[in-house]
Design a protein around this motif. Sequence first.
Motif, short mmCIF file in Angstrom:
data_model
loop_
_atom_site.label_atom_id
_atom_site.label_comp_id
_atom_site.label_asym_id
_atom_site.label_seq_id
_atom_site.Cartn_x
_atom_site.Cartn_y
_atom_site.Cartn_z
N ALA A 165 36.12 45.89 43.18
CA ALA A 165 36.23 46.29 44.58
C ALA A 165 37.19 45.40 45.37
O ALA A 165 38.06 45.90 46.10
CB ALA A 165 34.84 46.28 45.23
N PHE A 166 37.07 44.10 45.21
CA PHE A 166 37.93 43.18 45.96
C PHE A 166 39.41 43.33 45.60
O PHE A 166 40.26 43.38 46.49
CB PHE A 166 37.47 41.73 45.75
N PRO A 167 39.78 43.42 44.30
CA PRO A 167 41.20 43.66 43.99
C PRO A 167 41.74 44.96 44.57
O PRO A 167 42.90 45.01 44.99
CB PRO A 167 41.21 43.69 42.45
N VAL A 168 40.92 46.02 44.61
CA VAL A 168 41.37 47.28 45.18
C VAL A 168 41.65 47.10 46.68
O VAL A 168 42.70 47.54 47.20
CB VAL A 168 40.33 48.40 44.95
N LEU A 169 40.72 46.45 47.38
CA LEU A 169 40.91 46.22 48.82
C LEU A 169 42.12 45.30 49.07
O LEU A 169 42.89 45.51 50.01
CB LEU A 169 39.65 45.60 49.41
N MET A 170 42.26 44.30 48.22
CA MET A 170 43.39 43.37 48.36
C MET A 170 44.72 44.09 48.12
O MET A 170 45.71 43.86 48.84
CB MET A 170 43.22 42.21 47.39
N ALA A 171 44.75 44.96 47.10
CA ALA A 171 45.98 45.71 46.82
C ALA A 171 46.34 46.62 48.00
O ALA A 171 47.51 46.76 48.35
CB ALA A 171 45.80 46.54 45.56
N PHE A 172 45.32 47.24 48.60
CA PHE A 172 45.58 48.09 49.76
C PHE A 172 46.16 47.28 50.91
O PHE A 172 47.10 47.72 51.58
CB PHE A 172 44.28 48.78 50.20
N GLY A 173 45.64 46.08 51.12
CA GLY A 173 46.18 45.24 52.19
C GLY A 173 47.60 44.77 51.88
O GLY A 173 48.47 44.79 52.76
N LEU A 174 47.86 44.37 50.64
CA LEU A 174 49.19 43.91 50.27
C LEU A 174 50.23 45.02 50.28
O LEU A 174 51.44 44.75 50.36
CB LEU A 174 49.16 43.27 48.87
N SER A 175 49.79 46.28 50.21
CA SER A 175 50.75 47.38 50.22
C SER A 175 51.48 47.50 51.54
O SER A 175 52.51 48.18 51.62
CB SER A 175 50.02 48.70 49.91
N PHE A 176 50.98 46.84 52.57
CA PHE A 176 51.64 46.85 53.87
C PHE A 176 52.47 45.59 54.09
O PHE A 176 52.87 45.30 55.22
CB PHE A 176 50.60 46.97 55.00
N THR A 177 52.75 44.87 53.01
CA THR A 177 53.49 43.61 53.14
C THR A 177 54.66 43.58 52.17
O THR A 177 54.73 44.38 51.23
CB THR A 177 52.58 42.40 52.84
N TYR A 178 55.56 42.64 52.41
CA TYR A 178 56.57 42.29 51.41
C TYR A 178 56.08 41.02 50.73
O TYR A 178 55.90 39.98 51.36
CB TYR A 178 57.93 42.03 52.05
N TYR A 179 55.85 41.11 49.43
CA TYR A 179 55.26 39.99 48.69
C TYR A 179 55.92 39.90 47.33
O TYR A 179 55.83 40.83 46.52
CB TYR A 179 53.75 40.21 48.56
N ASN A 180 56.59 38.77 47.08
CA ASN A 180 57.30 38.60 45.81
C ASN A 180 56.70 37.49 44.96
O ASN A 180 57.37 36.93 44.08
CB ASN A 180 58.78 38.28 46.07
N VAL A 181 55.44 37.12 45.23
CA VAL A 181 54.67 36.12 44.49
C VAL A 181 55.08 34.69 44.86
O VAL A 181 54.23 33.81 45.01
CB VAL A 181 54.76 36.31 42.96
#
Length: 316
Positions: free
Chosen positions: A49-65
Amino acid sequence: MPAQGRHAAAPVRRKQYGKLAELAKNVKQQRQGYMLLAPFFVLFFIFTAFPVLMAFGLSFTYYNVLESPKWIGWENYATLFIKDEVFLIALKNTLLFALITGPLSYIACFLLAWLINELSPKIRTIVTLLFYAPSISGNVYLIWQVGFSGDSFGYVNAFLIKWGFILEPIQWLQDPKYMLIIIMIVQLWLSLGTAFLAFIAGLQSMDATLIEAGSIDGVKNRWQELWFITLPSMRPQLMFGAVMQITSSFAVADVATSMVGFPSPQYAAHTIVTHLNDFGTIRFEMGYACAIATVLFVIMLGSNMVIQWLLRKVGE
């Protein structure tokens, strides 16, 4: 607030408090069961559940690690559907793949399980293993790569040349006209996996008295028995099988990569998951990859809701 509004809101609040009190009472009464389930729920939340929610939040960002995520709003989704032509090709391929292989593999799993269930126990065990083996075998793609090899030694080309259907070998795994069809064939061959075993288990656990009662109530043949007795009795297994088949049909990637390489010529076998792997594990554009994963999640969720609605109609 007017007096009339306060009087109208009071019953609503009392009803809500009553539900909360009832829930708290139920938790207290069943506390041993909740304590036993707590480790599973904790692990499920942390790793699912947490990775799914985190992925949804990161989808609105620019993130290159390497850098902290930067909020960019709907830009990733706009790029996906407006600027990213490769994603649109992957979306079309994935939907076409799922619409064809999903229902076909689901129906084939159930029909084969239904037919195998009529065999004697020893023969049933052997036949079940034969059908299930491809889904657990290693390097299964080698057989199909040899069969569809682009030279005259490939089994398909050798057969067609020998019987005069073609004059020169066809590049099956390099020609965009054939790649997606071949991958569908291989996926169907591999589809007799977990859902297939679930259907056999469901058929084995059916109550025989239901069939006897159905014959008394007017069930005249095996097809009526299948529709009015067998399928309604197997709704949990049918739902589980549907989820597994939908997931495998939408998440196809390994078959395409192993058979035609990555990227495939003209992106003819490109899927959403291979596009996700491209941006997530090769380019490390994690924000964009999370947007792709979110779109795939929404498609799968919508498909599962449709399947649940269809399964509720079974036996009506």
